[in-house]
Design a protein around this motif. Structure first.
Motif, PDB file in Angstrom:
ATOM      1  N   ASP A 113      40.915 -98.523 -38.521  1.00 24.60           N
ATOM      2  CA  ASP A 113      42.014 -99.206 -38.935  1.00 24.60           C
ATOM      3  C   ASP A 113      42.540-100.480 -38.570  1.00 24.60           C
ATOM      4  OD1 ASP A 113      43.043 -98.779 -36.161  1.00 24.60           O
ATOM      5  OD2 ASP A 113      44.150 -97.035 -36.536  1.00 24.60           O
ATOM      6  N   ARG A 114      41.548-101.100 -38.070  1.00 22.18           N
ATOM      7  CA  ARG A 114      41.778-102.665 -37.479  1.00 22.18           C
ATOM      8  C   ARG A 114      42.432-102.619 -36.164  1.00 22.18           C
ATOM      9  NH1 ARG A 114      42.853-105.193 -43.475  1.00 22.18           N
ATOM     10  NH2 ARG A 114      41.277-104.335 -44.745  1.00 22.18           N
ATOM     11  N   THR A 115      42.627-101.792 -35.520  1.00 21.14           N
ATOM     12  CA  THR A 115      43.266-101.850 -34.249  1.00 21.14           C
ATOM     13  C   THR A 115      42.747-101.326 -33.238  1.00 21.14           C
ATOM     14  OG1 THR A 115      44.708 -99.703 -34.371  1.00 21.14           O
ATOM     15  CG2 THR A 115      45.727-101.316 -35.562  1.00 21.14           C
ATOM     16  N   CYS A 116      43.221-101.824 -31.817  1.00 19.34           N
ATOM     17  CA  CYS A 116      42.871-101.184 -30.705  1.00 19.34           C
ATOM     18  C   CYS A 116      44.012-100.662 -30.003  1.00 19.34           C
ATOM     19  CB  CYS A 116      42.112-102.435 -29.800  1.00 19.34           C
ATOM     20  SG  CYS A 116      41.837-101.656 -28.020  1.00 19.34           S
ATOM     21  N   LYS A 117      44.002 -99.489 -29.525  1.00 17.99           N
ATOM     22  CA  LYS A 117      44.863 -98.868 -28.827  1.00 17.99           C
ATOM     23  C   LYS A 117      44.680 -98.646 -27.303  1.00 17.99           C
ATOM     24  CE  LYS A 117      47.004 -96.337 -32.795  1.00 17.99           C
ATOM     25  NZ  LYS A 117      48.385 -97.040 -32.923  1.00 17.99           N
ATOM     26  N   VAL A 118      45.830 -98.612 -26.447  1.00 13.84           N
ATOM     27  CA  VAL A 118      45.534 -98.591 -24.966  1.00 13.84           C
ATOM     28  C   VAL A 118      46.383 -97.209 -24.847  1.00 13.84           C
ATOM     29  CG1 VAL A 118      46.006 -99.419 -22.763  1.00 13.84           C
ATOM     30  CG2 VAL A 118      45.606-100.963 -24.734  1.00 13.84           C
ATOM     31  N   TRP A 119      45.729 -96.298 -24.022  1.00 12.65           N
ATOM     32  CA  TRP A 119      46.474 -94.920 -23.828  1.00 12.65           C
ATOM     33  C   TRP A 119      46.597 -94.689 -22.204  1.00 12.65           C
ATOM     34  CZ3 TRP A 119      47.515 -92.202 -28.007  1.00 12.65           C
ATOM     35  CH2 TRP A 119      47.162 -92.576 -29.197  1.00 12.65           C
ATOM     36  N   ASP A 120      47.663 -94.063 -21.785  1.00 16.53           N
ATOM     37  CA  ASP A 120      47.743 -93.578 -20.480  1.00 16.53           C
ATOM     38  C   ASP A 120      47.085 -92.530 -20.244  1.00 16.53           C
ATOM     39  OD1 ASP A 120      49.765 -91.871 -18.739  1.00 16.53           O
ATOM     40  OD2 ASP A 120      49.637 -93.999 -17.895  1.00 16.53           O
ATOM     41  N   ILE A 121      46.147 -92.108 -19.482  1.00 13.03           N
ATOM     42  CA  ILE A 121      45.241 -91.102 -19.304  1.00 13.03           C
ATOM     43  C   ILE A 121      46.130 -89.909 -18.650  1.00 13.03           C
ATOM     44  CG2 ILE A 121      43.513 -89.991 -17.972  1.00 13.03           C
ATOM     45  CD1 ILE A 121      42.613 -91.748 -20.155  1.00 13.03           C
ATOM     46  N   GLU A 122      47.207 -90.197 -17.685  1.00 17.94           N
ATOM     47  CA  GLU A 122      48.026 -89.105 -17.245  1.00 17.94           C
ATOM     48  C   GLU A 122      48.978 -88.364 -18.147  1.00 17.94           C
ATOM     49  OE1 GLU A 122      49.280 -86.527 -14.239  1.00 17.94           O
ATOM     50  OE2 GLU A 122      47.586 -87.869 -13.912  1.00 17.94           O
ATOM     51  N   SER A 123      49.586 -89.263 -18.843  1.00 22.25           N
ATOM     52  CA  SER A 123      50.637 -88.815 -19.810  1.00 22.25           C
ATOM     53  C   SER A 123      49.972 -88.367 -21.393  1.00 22.25           C
ATOM     54  CB  SER A 123      52.040 -89.896 -20.075  1.00 22.25           C
ATOM     55  OG  SER A 123      51.611 -90.735 -20.483  1.00 22.25           O
ATOM     56  N   GLY A 124      48.991 -89.130 -21.497  1.00 23.59           N
ATOM     57  CA  GLY A 124      48.379 -89.064 -22.859  1.00 23.59           C
ATOM     58  C   GLY A 124      49.298 -89.967 -23.836  1.00 23.59           C
ATOM     59  N   LYS A 125      49.899 -90.862 -23.481  1.00 21.39           N
ATOM     60  CA  LYS A 125      50.846 -91.629 -24.150  1.00 21.39           C
ATOM     61  C   LYS A 125      50.270 -92.790 -24.793  1.00 21.39           C
ATOM     62  CE  LYS A 125      55.421 -89.870 -22.829  1.00 21.39           C
ATOM     63  NZ  LYS A 125      56.594 -90.218 -22.070  1.00 21.39           N
ATOM     64  N   GLU A 126      50.624 -93.240 -26.015  1.00 22.52           N
ATOM     65  CA  GLU A 126      50.242 -94.407 -26.283  1.00 22.52           C
ATOM     66  C   GLU A 126      50.948 -95.823 -25.737  1.00 22.52           C
ATOM     67  OE1 GLU A 126      50.390 -97.355 -30.382  1.00 22.52           O
ATOM     68  OE2 GLU A 126      49.787 -95.070 -30.705  1.00 22.52           O
ATOM     69  N   LEU A 127      50.136 -96.631 -24.973  1.00 17.66           N
ATOM     70  CA  LEU A 127      50.983 -97.778 -24.485  1.00 17.66           C
ATOM     71  C   LEU A 127      51.069 -98.783 -25.234  1.00 17.66           C
ATOM     72  CD1 LEU A 127      49.214 -97.352 -20.704  1.00 17.66           C
ATOM     73  CD2 LEU A 127      51.513 -96.392 -21.410  1.00 17.66           C
ATOM     74  N   LEU A 128      49.962 -99.049 -26.041  1.00 19.29           N
ATOM     75  CA  LEU A 128      50.037-100.365 -26.683  1.00 19.29           C
ATOM     76  C   LEU A 128      49.015-100.378 -27.967  1.00 19.29           C
ATOM     77  CD1 LEU A 128      49.080-102.960 -23.945  1.00 19.29           C
ATOM     78  CD2 LEU A 128      51.411-102.776 -24.790  1.00 19.29           C
ATOM     79  N   THR A 129      49.553-101.075 -28.907  1.00 18.08           N
ATOM     80  CA  THR A 129      48.602-101.016 -30.078  1.00 18.08           C
ATOM     81  C   THR A 129      48.242-102.712 -30.510  1.00 18.08           C
ATOM     82  OG1 THR A 129      49.497 -99.099 -31.159  1.00 18.08           O
ATOM     83  CG2 THR A 129      48.479-100.796 -32.604  1.00 18.08           C
ATOM     84  N   LEU A 130      47.045-102.854 -30.285  1.00 19.35           N
ATOM     85  CA  LEU A 130      46.670-104.267 -30.390  1.00 19.35           C
ATOM     86  C   LEU A 130      46.403-104.672 -31.962  1.00 19.35           C
ATOM     87  CD1 LEU A 130      44.329-104.459 -27.344  1.00 19.35           C
ATOM     88  CD2 LEU A 130      47.015-104.879 -27.257  1.00 19.35           C
ATOM     89  N   GLU A 131      47.254-105.528 -32.526  1.00 27.53           N
ATOM     90  CA  GLU A 131      46.921-105.646 -34.105  1.00 27.53           C
ATOM     91  C   GLU A 131      47.013-107.218 -34.374  1.00 27.53           C
ATOM     92  OE1 GLU A 131      49.848-102.642 -36.457  1.00 27.53           O
ATOM     93  OE2 GLU A 131      51.007-103.898 -35.017  1.00 27.53           O
ATOM     94  N   GLY A 132      45.834-107.444 -35.109  1.00 30.31           N
ATOM     95  CA  GLY A 132      45.647-108.642 -35.684  1.00 30.31           C
ATOM     96  C   GLY A 132      44.283-109.050 -36.374  1.00 30.31           C
ATOM     97  N   HIS A 133      43.335-108.000 -35.968  1.00 30.67           N
ATOM     98  CA  HIS A 133      42.133-108.043 -36.519  1.00 30.67           C
ATOM     99  C   HIS A 133      42.337-107.802 -38.159  1.00 30.67           C
ATOM    100  CE1 HIS A 133      39.320-109.193 -33.563  1.00 30.67           C
ATOM    101  NE2 HIS A 133      39.930-108.087 -32.581  1.00 30.67           N
ATOM    102  N   LYS A 134      41.575-108.271 -38.791  1.00 29.48           N
ATOM    103  CA  LYS A 134      41.533-107.921 -40.251  1.00 29.48           C
ATOM    104  C   LYS A 134      40.217-107.188 -40.921  1.00 29.48           C
ATOM    105  CE  LYS A 134      43.796-112.460 -41.500  1.00 29.48           C
ATOM    106  NZ  LYS A 134      44.304-112.583 -39.934  1.00 29.48           N
ATOM    107  N   ASN A 135      39.706-106.584 -39.911  1.00 27.83           N
ATOM    108  CA  ASN A 135      38.789-105.560 -40.402  1.00 27.83           C
ATOM    109  C   ASN A 135      38.498-104.755 -39.209  1.00 27.83           C
ATOM    110  OD1 ASN A 135      36.660-104.212 -41.809  1.00 27.83           O
ATOM    111  ND2 ASN A 135      36.179-106.289 -42.811  1.00 27.83           N
TER     112      ASN A 135
END
Length: 416
Positions: A113-135
């Motif tokens: 989906d062209r993104t990288c996501k950062v996750w918190d292991i303890e809570s399982g929550k998404e911390l960040l979505t790194l957007e900008g790549h075009k592929n």
């Protein structure tokens, strides 16, 4: 010189001496790769004292206790039962790769989906979505140990460096003529190296995004690269069947390891940089002398392509994963024999990694499971099931208390 304190490195085992000299605080690391349950700690402490003037008689009891703590941690062969702790429904499109930070508190996922996501292991929550790549975002990793930066490599022919706290893009590296399939930080963490389908590896300055140089010589895709511990060398593995060795200071090729009869799937240095291991679609793995650029052994036995490999922390064992549904563990010290065959998966084994202490092996398979094995016996200790599609990646956290598995069903499972 005055000793301030002892610091431990568990995996691979080592002891750091923090001391003052001339008003400056310095640190010296002592590798203890041969530490095992049979090691006489008192004799080891005396040996360290005899070679380190900063260690005096008055701290010997503290040194012994510190080494015993390290021995207990490293030599713990207890079998932990992992349970599914969290299910991360990560992306709308399939995942490509996963990675832990140094402490195992966060993990990364890359995706189509062209993104990288950062996750918190303890809570399982998404911390960040790194957007900008075009592929597709194909390669993801932290800069360990600080883990304050993330690098991503994309099919859009670029790599990007991001702040792992804010998600801000710090640099974008351009110059490849085809997809970037691997991207890694240098040990000094001032540069990144990228490998591409365009048959080259490039090195970039992180701070300026400028290209330091291009490593040219392969005749096909570069799909694997690995830095030596001091960062002075890089090895690259290619579908042309060779592993090239490069001096990162001169950007010159210093050797080519030839002998495989098909494409390379992975290549690695062991911890001290004395050995290089390579896996190939020719159904073999090879062990090379990194100083003489010579083949020490060809590891034959798999009946299909060898897709992945991993050293244990001491570099005394090598694990291989194969399309023949098995993983194997090999001796790399002298005999180069196959020590164990891990049989039980019903489909291709695509990924393999040792636990931090080296006593267990983790595998990922197209049969929708990941498995935990005893390195000593070769027995399957646990099957991690629940994914609805191929499990293509798996990893241990630094302490070995957490496992992440990633599947084509677009989910990551956190096991504790």
């Amino acid at each position: 010189m005055k000793l301030l304190k002892f610091l431990l490195r568990y995996f691979p085992p080592g002891l750091a001496l923090e001391y003052t000299q001339g008003g400056n605080v310095k640190t010296k690391m002592i590798d203890l790769l041969d530490l095992d349950a049979e090691t006489n700690i008192e004799m080891l402490a005396e040996s360290i004292r005899s070679s380190e003037p900063v260690i005096t008689e008055c701290v010997m009891d503290q040194l012994v206790e510190t080494l015993k703590k390290l021995q207990t941690k490293v030599c713990n062969t207890g079998v932990k039962r992992y349970y599914k702790y969290k299910s991360l429904q990560t992306h709308l499109l399939p995942l490509t790769n996963v990675a832990f930070d140094k402490l195992g508190k966060r993990c990364l996922t890359g995706s189509y989906d062209r993104t990288c996501k950062v996750w918190d292991i303890e809570s399982g929550k998404e911390l960040l979505t790194l957007e900008g790549h075009k592929n597709v975002v194909y390669a993801v990793s932290f800069n360990d140990p600080p883990s304050d930066k993330i690098v991503t490599g994309s099919f859009d022919k670029t790599a990007s460096v991001w702040c792992s706290q804010t998600g801000n893009c710090l640099a974008t590296m351009r110059g490849h003529d085809a997809e970037v399939v691997i991207a890694k930080f240098s040990p000094t963490q001032t540069k990144i190296a990228t490998g591409s389908i365009d048959a080259t590896c490039k090195i970039f300055h992180i701070e300026t995004s400028e290209e330091v140089g291009t490593l040219m010589g392969h005749r096909a895709e570069v799909i694997s690269l690995h830095y030596s511990n001091n960062g002075n060398e890089i090895i690259t593995g290619s579908f042309d069947g060779t592993i090239a060795i490069w001096d990162t200071r001169t950007l010159r090729q210093t050797g080519v390891l030839k002998g495989h009869h098909a494409g390379i799937s992975n290549c690695l240095y062991n911890f001290d940089g004395s050995l290089i291991a390579s896996s190939s679609l020719d159904q073999t793995a090879k062990i090379w002398d990194a100083r003489r650029n010579s083949c020490l052994a060809t590891l034959s036995g798999h009946k299909d392509e060898v897709l992945d490999l991993a050293f244990n922390y001491a570099g005394q064992k090598l694990a291989t994963a194969s399309s023949d549904t098995t993983a194997r563990v090999w001796d790399t010290r002298s005999s180069f024999e196959s020590l164990r065959i891990m049989s039980g998966h019903t489909e291709e084994v695509s990924k393999v990694c040792f636990s931090p202490n080296g006593h267990h092996l983790l595998t990922a398979s197209l049969d929708k499971t990941s498995r935990l094995w005893s390195v000593d016996s070769g027995y399957c200790l646990q099957t991690l099931s629940g994914h609805r599609d191929d499990v293509f990646a798996c990893a241990f956290s630094y302490n070995g208390d957490t496992i992440v598995t990633a599947s084509k069903d677009n989910s990551c499972f956190i096991w504790r």
